[in-house]
Design a protein around this motif. Structure first.
Motif, mmCIF file in Angstrom:
data_model
loop_
_atom_site.group_PDB
_atom_site.id
_atom_site.type_symbol
_atom_site.label_atom_id
_atom_site.label_comp_id
_atom_site.label_asym_id
_atom_site.label_seq_id
_atom_site.Cartn_x
_atom_site.Cartn_y
_atom_site.Cartn_z
ATOM 1 N N MET B 1 0.843 -1.207 0.000
ATOM 2 C CA MET B 1 0.000 0.000 0.000
ATOM 3 C C MET B 1 0.866 1.239 0.000
ATOM 4 O O MET B 1 1.845 1.346 0.716
ATOM 5 C CB MET B 1 -0.927 -0.031 1.233
ATOM 6 N N ARG B 2 0.468 2.208 -0.852
ATOM 7 C CA ARG B 2 1.183 3.471 -0.929
ATOM 8 C C ARG B 2 0.899 4.307 0.324
ATOM 9 O O ARG B 2 -0.160 4.197 0.923
ATOM 10 C CB ARG B 2 0.695 4.209 -2.164
ATOM 11 N N LYS B 3 1.880 5.127 0.718
ATOM 12 C CA LYS B 3 1.710 5.978 1.907
ATOM 13 C C LYS B 3 1.876 7.431 1.510
ATOM 14 O O LYS B 3 2.780 7.780 0.757
ATOM 15 C CB LYS B 3 2.782 5.621 2.955
ATOM 16 N N TYR B 4 1.015 8.291 1.998
ATOM 17 C CA TYR B 4 1.190 9.728 1.765
ATOM 18 C C TYR B 4 1.897 10.388 2.941
ATOM 19 O O TYR B 4 2.396 11.495 2.818
ATOM 20 C CB TYR B 4 -0.159 10.412 1.570
ATOM 21 N N ASN B 5 1.873 9.714 4.127
ATOM 22 C CA ASN B 5 2.386 10.291 5.371
ATOM 23 C C ASN B 5 1.758 11.651 5.656
ATOM 24 O O ASN B 5 2.430 12.636 5.928
ATOM 25 C CB ASN B 5 3.914 10.417 5.322
ATOM 26 N N LYS B 6 0.469 11.677 5.559
ATOM 27 C CA LYS B 6 -0.278 12.905 5.806
ATOM 28 C C LYS B 6 -1.333 12.613 6.860
ATOM 29 O O LYS B 6 -1.869 11.501 6.907
ATOM 30 C CB LYS B 6 -1.020 13.326 4.538
ATOM 31 N N THR B 7 -1.624 13.622 7.657
ATOM 32 C CA THR B 7 -2.805 13.518 8.508
ATOM 33 C C THR B 7 -3.875 14.380 7.850
ATOM 34 O O THR B 7 -3.612 15.520 7.468
ATOM 35 C CB THR B 7 -2.501 14.018 9.927
ATOM 36 N N ASP B 167 -22.284 22.031 6.660
ATOM 37 C CA ASP B 167 -23.231 20.905 6.614
ATOM 38 C C ASP B 167 -22.574 19.555 6.387
ATOM 39 O O ASP B 167 -23.176 18.665 5.773
ATOM 40 C CB ASP B 167 -24.306 21.112 5.540
ATOM 41 N N ALA B 168 -21.348 19.389 6.876
ATOM 42 C CA ALA B 168 -20.739 18.060 6.797
ATOM 43 C C ALA B 168 -21.494 17.119 7.732
ATOM 44 O O ALA B 168 -21.780 17.472 8.874
ATOM 45 C CB ALA B 168 -19.279 18.128 7.182
ATOM 46 N N GLU B 169 -21.816 15.947 7.208
ATOM 47 C CA GLU B 169 -22.569 14.971 7.997
ATOM 48 C C GLU B 169 -21.677 14.353 9.079
ATOM 49 O O GLU B 169 -22.100 14.153 10.205
ATOM 50 C CB GLU B 169 -23.103 13.891 7.059
ATOM 51 N N GLU B 170 -20.436 14.039 8.691
ATOM 52 C CA GLU B 170 -19.490 13.433 9.631
ATOM 53 C C GLU B 170 -18.141 14.101 9.433
ATOM 54 O O GLU B 170 -17.807 14.494 8.326
ATOM 55 C CB GLU B 170 -19.326 11.932 9.343
ATOM 56 N N ILE B 171 -17.367 14.198 10.504
ATOM 57 C CA ILE B 171 -16.018 14.760 10.402
ATOM 58 C C ILE B 171 -15.045 13.824 11.113
ATOM 59 O O ILE B 171 -15.309 13.399 12.242
ATOM 60 C CB ILE B 171 -15.953 16.169 11.017
ATOM 61 N N HIS B 172 -13.989 13.443 10.421
ATOM 62 C CA HIS B 172 -13.015 12.518 11.004
ATOM 63 C C HIS B 172 -11.598 12.977 10.684
ATOM 64 O O HIS B 172 -11.386 13.767 9.773
ATOM 65 C CB HIS B 172 -13.183 11.104 10.432
ATOM 66 N N THR B 173 -10.644 12.395 11.412
ATOM 67 C CA THR B 173 -9.233 12.592 11.072
ATOM 68 C C THR B 173 -8.633 11.225 10.798
ATOM 69 O O THR B 173 -9.026 10.231 11.405
ATOM 70 C CB THR B 173 -8.422 13.206 12.230
ATOM 71 N N LYS B 174 -7.679 11.192 9.902
ATOM 72 C CA LYS B 174 -7.059 9.916 9.575
ATOM 73 C C LYS B 174 -5.647 10.179 9.073
ATOM 74 O O LYS B 174 -5.412 11.162 8.361
ATOM 75 C CB LYS B 174 -7.864 9.206 8.494
ATOM 76 N N THR B 175 -4.703 9.322 9.464
ATOM 77 C CA THR B 175 -3.351 9.430 8.922
ATOM 78 C C THR B 175 -3.190 8.394 7.829
ATOM 79 O O THR B 175 -3.448 7.208 8.045
ATOM 80 C CB THR B 175 -2.317 9.210 10.038
ATOM 81 N N ILE B 176 -2.825 8.880 6.663
ATOM 82 C CA ILE B 176 -2.721 7.950 5.524
ATOM 83 C C ILE B 176 -1.341 8.024 4.901
ATOM 84 O O ILE B 176 -0.635 8.999 5.080
ATOM 85 C CB ILE B 176 -3.795 8.220 4.450
#
Lengths: 481, 176
Positions: B1-7, B167-176
């Motif tokens: 899997m490729r990594k962007y190293n971004k949050t 009006d975002a229904e959901e808000i999340h954070t993820k490190t990819i």
């Protein structure tokens, strides 16, 4: 919305779908175990493939002496089947390319399956020139590769070689176009799947993420591929017709051949799409996506192209008479009234008379009639190729070599083989890939669906929240037989 | 899997119209949008995001041109230089009968070239696995993603409320 929302046009997606419901409906067939009907059809297809496999073995092992071709009739069922299958293949590209350029939204419901049909039909078609060569293991001789015989190149002036390039280009471009359309939809299945299936679909979806820039490039690519596929699809059957038209055989040597062949190809292709779609929409419960509107639109194409073909038949007869050339006149007299009169009769009644029913709106929207006629049309188009090929050959310039040709069981078996192959591939396709283009269907939901959130709808909402329902009756449901 | 190293901070929206107005609102606050993910091509989104028109068609033209010259040049070379043969009394250089193959090869080169270019520039291909934010993006969710890799907790909080206001229904954070 960006598109124009028409109040006059009936919806192309019925049943008040949401985006999620579309995903559910279309992915369903790939996610559950196949039903009894599918297994039965697969058994039938495999049965044909087995019987056909035996005759293929005879053809290749013993050579085409197992066929009833002879000195006079050098092309028989094999080339008839070749042209028939290639013709069927034309509808897929027509739907996905030409209708994309014309911005016909109804193409989104049927383009995926029609393109799959194109690819499988071209595969079936390519078998026939291959086995007709007699030694299929040296069929790579048709490619212009540097060889140890000189190098002795192929004859680039020959229509038969043009055909090699046309068919292989057509197959490659259709496959690329089809697969590029499938990638986002495979990603949809991937994101719903678990375990091993996820791995498989992850591979098939090429790592698709749905990024805005990717979609932009994807749309640009689709448009350009459509743009170059449009002249391509017209060129392919034109070149197939050159196989005949550039010869000196009376009955083949006619300038009307290219447009007449292209119209016939679209005609038979749409008929095959109808046959497949009517079964597929019923079996996979996709009536909300492939509606009566889609069927009616395709029937309109059938009546148009069928009539063009009819005019072409009559023009040929007229020109043969008007040419004052006795051999040409004899070829056409012999076609209509010679020993193969029955095939000419079948061609005329199936191709020219039967589609005329579709001038009536009731007939166009009747599923049973459409299904029956779609099969009749394809029988007719097979006879058209048989008539052109066999009746022009069997009574040649030398009456002592006149023969009556009928196929051997091996020739019939070879034809059955392609039915088995086509059926097997199509049945596998409906289980592993989304039969309707999910992303494309979603993109027309608001302009072409009956949810109707366009500008006109808002005006209606001012009067009553249900007004738009009354203005746009759900014709797809009402007309089910 | 490729990594962007971004949050990544991302909001999921339920409809493309809400998504488009959200993009306008976020851009209006001078916030950079890392990427937008949608289940289908949303028309009118590209100008809002400031995406330049794809240059794929220019590449396609040159691939096609390459096909034309290779096919026509090769056939001419074969029949005038390498192995001239008279077919049916026609001249060695019988240009009209080179046209069908030239056309087919032009289309073939343009199509194959463009498709390969498309997959290369998008970083897609057999066996590629790109990091993903949410499984439902290919189904019915529209996603705006903001790069918050080096942001402080306070800034993230601000961006988060900005997404909420659009009006975002959901808000999340993820490190990819």
């Amino acid at each position: 919305m960006s598109g124009v929302v028409s109040r006059v046009r009936p919806p192309l997606i019925t049943g008040n779908k949401t985006y999620h419901q579309i995903t559910e409906d279309i992915c369903a067939s790939t996610e559950k175990l196949p039903g009894g009907g599918w297994v039965m059809l697969l058994m039938m297809a495999l049965g044909l493939l087995t019987f056909g496999g035996v005759s293929m073995f005879f053809t290749i092992w013993y050579g085409i002496g197992t066929w009833h071709l002879n000195r006079t009739v050098g092309w028989g069922w094999d080339i008839t089947n070749f042209v028939w299958w290639v013709g069927i293949g034309h509808a897929g590209t027509l739907i996905s390319a030409i209708l994309l350029l014309f911005r016909q939204k109804w193409r989104t419901g049927v383009n995926r399956a029609a393109e799959a049909m194109t690819i499988f039909a071209v595969m079936c078609a390519a078998i026939f020139p291959g086995i007709h060569m007699g030694r299929i293991w040296v069929s790579f001789f048709v490619l212009p590769y540097p060889n140890t015989r000189g190098p002795l190149w192929v004859n680039f002036n020959s229509p038969l070689l043009w055909d090699v390039f046309a068919i292989s280009t057509y197959f490659t471009v259709s496959l690329l176009f089809w697969y590029t359309g499938l990638v986002p939809d495979f990603a949809t299945i991937r994101d719903r799947a678990k375990g091993f299936r996820k791995k498989v679909y992850n591979f098939l979806s090429f790592g698709w993420t749905g990024s805005a820039k990717h979609w932009q490039r994807w749309e640009s690519l689709s448009l350009i591929l459509a743009g170059i596929s449009t002249p391509l699809v017209l060129s392919v059957h034109t070149i197939v017709s050159f196989d005949f038209a550039t010869s000196v055989i009376p009955g083949w040597h006619t300038t009307i051949m290219p447009p007449y062949f292209v119209a016939g190809a679209i005609f038979s292709g749409f008929a095959m799409v109808q046959t497949l779609m009517i079964i597929t929409r019923k079996a996979l419960k996709l009536e909300d996506y492939i509606t009566i509107e889609h069927i009616e639109s395709m029937n309109k194409v059938i009546v148009l192209t069928g009539s063009i073909v009819g005019v072409a038949y009559l023009t040929e007869l007229f020109v043969a008479w008007y040419s004052g050339y006795v051999y040409e006149q004899f070829a056409f007299y012999n076609r209509a009234l010679g020993p193969y009169w029955w095939s000419y009769f079948a061609m005329m009644s199936c191709n020219v008379i039967s589609p005329q029913f579709f001038w009536s709106r009731t007939m166009r929207r009747n599923i049973a009639v459409t299904f029956a006629l779609s099969i009749v049309v394809n029988i007719g188009m097979w006879f058209e190729r048989f008539v052109i090929i066999v009746t022009s050959l069997h009574r040649d310039f030398l009456p002592s070599s006149w023969v009556y040709y009928s196929p051997s069981w091996v020739e019939v078996g070879d034809y059955m083989f392609t039915f088995g192959l086509f059926g097997t591939l199509y049945l596998i396709f409906v289980r592993v890939a989304p039969v309707v283009a999910i992303a494309e269907i979603k993109s027309i939901l608001k302009t072409g669906g009956n949810q109707y959130t366009g500008e006109n709808a808002e005006k209606h909402h001012a009067h009553s929240s249900h007004a738009h329902v009354a203005h746009r009756p759900n014709l797809g449901e009402a007309d089910k037989p | 899997m490729r990594k962007y190293n971004k949050t990544v901070l991302y909001g999921l929206y339920n409809d493309e119209e809400i998504l488009k107005s959200a993009v306008v609102a976020i851009k209006g606050k001078q916030v950079d949008i890392w990427d937008v993910f949608t289940p289908f091509p949303v028309h009118g989104l590209d100008p809002l995001l400031g995406l330049k028109e794809s240059r794929l068609h220019i590449a396609g033209f040159f691939y096609g041109l390459m096909g034309t010259s290779i096919a026509f040049g090769f056939m001419t070379w074969v029949f005038t230089r390498d192995w001239p043969i008279i077919f049916g009394g026609k001249p060695y250089f019988s240009a009209p009968s080179f046209i069908p193959i030239t056309f087919e090869f032009t289309v073939l080169m343009a199509a194959v070239g463009m498709v390969i270019t498309f997959y290369l520039v998008c970083g897609l291909g057999p066996g590629v696995t790109n990091p993903y934010l949410d499984n439902r993006i290919t189904d019915d969710k529209f996603c705006i993603a903001l790069d918050i890799t080096n942001y402080s907790a306070e800034e993230i909080e601000q961006l988060s409320s900005l997404l909420k206001n659009t009006d975002a229904e959901e808000i999340h954070t993820k490190t990819i």
